[in-house]
Design a protein around this motif. Sequence first.
Motif, short mmCIF file in Angstrom:
data_model
loop_
_atom_site.label_atom_id
_atom_site.label_comp_id
_atom_site.label_asym_id
_atom_site.label_seq_id
_atom_site.Cartn_x
_atom_site.Cartn_y
_atom_site.Cartn_z
N ARG A 1 -82.13 66.88 -59.26
CA ARG A 1 -82.12 66.33 -60.63
C ARG A 1 -80.69 66.10 -61.08
NH1 ARG A 1 -85.07 71.01 -61.10
NH2 ARG A 1 -87.31 70.77 -60.82
N ASP B 1 -87.82 63.70 -55.71
CA ASP B 1 -88.90 64.51 -56.30
C ASP B 1 -89.89 64.98 -55.23
OD1 ASP B 1 -90.65 65.73 -57.99
OD2 ASP B 1 -91.26 63.90 -59.06
N GLY B 2 -89.64 66.14 -54.68
CA GLY B 2 -90.60 66.75 -53.76
C GLY B 2 -90.76 66.05 -52.44
N VAL C 1 -85.99 68.58 -54.02
CA VAL C 1 -85.89 68.05 -55.39
C VAL C 1 -84.42 68.04 -55.78
CG1 VAL C 1 -86.44 68.44 -57.83
CG2 VAL C 1 -88.16 68.93 -56.06
N THR D 1 -84.83 62.77 -62.41
CA THR D 1 -85.16 63.38 -61.13
C THR D 1 -84.97 62.31 -60.06
OG1 THR D 1 -86.77 64.83 -62.18
CG2 THR D 1 -86.95 64.56 -59.80
N GLU E 1 -84.42 72.20 -55.62
CA GLU E 1 -85.58 72.90 -55.04
C GLU E 1 -85.76 72.42 -53.62
OE1 GLU E 1 -89.14 72.46 -57.39
OE2 GLU E 1 -88.01 72.64 -59.26
N ARG F 1 -89.60 59.28 -54.79
CA ARG F 1 -90.81 59.85 -54.16
C ARG F 1 -91.21 59.06 -52.92
NH1 ARG F 1 -94.86 60.84 -59.26
NH2 ARG F 1 -93.54 62.34 -60.36
#
Lengths: 319, 390
Positions: free
Chosen positions: A20, A28-29, A18, A25, A65, A219
């Motif tokens: 930002r 994102d993941g 992740v 963002t 993250e 994503r």
Amino acid sequence: MEVAEVTTKDVLDVRGLVRRYGDLTAVDGVSFHIRAGETYGLLGPNGAGKTTIISMVAGLIPANEGSVRVAGLDMTPSETEAKRIIGLVPQELAIYPDLTARENLKFFGRLQGLTGKDLTRRTNEVLELIGLSDRAGDLTKKYSGGMKRRLNIGIGLLHRPALLILDEPTVGVDPQSRNSILESVERLSVEGMAVLYTTHYMEEAERLCDRIAIIDEGRFQAEGTRDQLITLTGGVDRINLRGGGSTSRAAEALSALPAVQHVDSDGAGLMLTVSDGPTALAGIVTGAGDAGMSVTSVEIVRPDLESVFLHLTGKALRD
Amino acid sequence: MYGLWTMVANDLRQRIRDKSVFIFSLIVPLALMGVLSLVFGGLGDDTVDLQPATVVASADDADQLGAALLGAVESLEIMDVTIKRAPAADVRDEMQASGAELGIIIPEEFSDAVLSGQAASVQLVQGSDATLESGVLISVVQGAVDQIAAGTVTAAAGGIAELPHQDLATLAQQAAAGPPLLTLTEGQAAAEQLSPRGTLVAGQAGLFLMFTVGFGVLGLLAEREQGTLARLRSMPVTAGTVITAKACTGFILGVAATTVLLTAGSRLFNVSFGSPLVVAALILCVATAATSLTFVVARLVRTAEQANVAQSILAMVLGIAGGAFFPVQGTGFAATLLDLNPIGAFIRGLGISAGGGTLNDVMGPVAVMLAFAAVGLVISRFLPDWGAQA
């Protein structure tokens, strides 16, 4: 999307990444992994988050993250060991204009730990590989755009990285140089190098990549081999009929055919979604004529990554 | 360390190859020194060559103190003096005829008057033009008369004490001929100012040092703009190494350029800055201070153009305040600020060195420059890195 099975041969293992920027963002993941000898593509439009992912994988920026591991080593901006294993080819040219190609290669080679005869040998090999041996002593500011691009890639290859990261390496390159670059990448993959390749050119992703992640708005929309991704569209073809006459009656008649799943109409003709387009084509053209449409041209569009992207995001890849 | 020096060597190679460093660090400042020297013509003529002078004197040859006075004038080492004798009444005419700078009329029985404690007057006649030479001669005569006057005072004091006449004469003679009780020794103090030309050379060297060290931070921004910074950061070197390499490049260029400027300037403008060891220490310190400032600039700017502007402003402000073009003085807080200016400290240090100062003597300016460097580094650590956010 869930990460695929990770094996001990994974050169790159990315989990839950992740990033930002304020309220935005950008990534994102995102999770994926690349094995040795595999070319992995990130396919998405400009601004989708491809370069941000590359930047985290190459240790240029930290992730908010998630984790990046290269050959089992954590990759962060402050890590230096993991950076010995990667070779980055940035989207923007990253060469010194006031140095020759040989000087550029030797400088970055030294930073990667190459010295002495090893450095000289690898420099010569790479110059040969990128086709710049005869211009190695010229200042790079005198090079053409394609030559600079090739040198840009050569620097990333110099120390034989286990993972080569190429960020849109063919942007702004003439067709000849582009083909040369794609051939080089294919060769490296065969030699066992893991390659992470970002592009917004569908053709490049289809030609080079063993697996492809389709990315939009930070994503992963889908991930898999080309054939796996194609099946996401349902395996249907598109047939575009151009012509005049009674197109509305033709649309009604064609909708009744078993192979036809959907019919759209615009001022210039009809666009049909069909299963197995080549087989259904004759019946469709006959049906349109019988319904009063004078067909002037027919086009069958087989499903491709563009269709997949359109199917998944509702917009074209180059939007 | 290998990575650091690899980057420094690479930077230096590029800076030398693009030649801009030679233009901005050497050619421009040397040219500016020459122009300023012409504009402020006569700057820095530290030595004055006194012309030979003629003195027309009237004195009794047998008068001991009169002869001593003329002897003092004739034996001047700093200029050639020719003494022509003439009767007292003819002194003015003889001066006009010979173009003499000074006339000295010593009264008859001058020594007797002095030795007996009586008043005696030596008359001086200045030539038609008040030249530097005549001023020097008057000062010399004045000094000699003052000393002789001590004899008169001594004799008068002896008279008050009712000493025998012979003793009075002896005392007065001793006082007049003896060394002065208070002497003024001319020398070079440790805090001596540079000559105008020395200040010009030192000031321009300090001013352009600010530009030269800027090549380091400009290099960093150029890397950012041409994309190579991203590639460097993907290499197995730390971000600190990259920045340190740029600072080292600026520092090395700064030291080299300042050394060449001071050397060339001292030859071209005939000035000396004293001990090479002390000068070297001062150059290293001022280059350190200037380099620290580039860390601050690197944090605040986003493009090479912005860095150029910021560096130019800082260089001009610090250079002018430090006295690169003309001496600047202040009082109170302003004076304190001026004292903390590294270029000002550099020029002060060179002044001390030029006056014969040692390393110990320049510790004050050295401390100012190193403190400036430390503050610059600390500030840069706490500033947000706007450049990286670009």
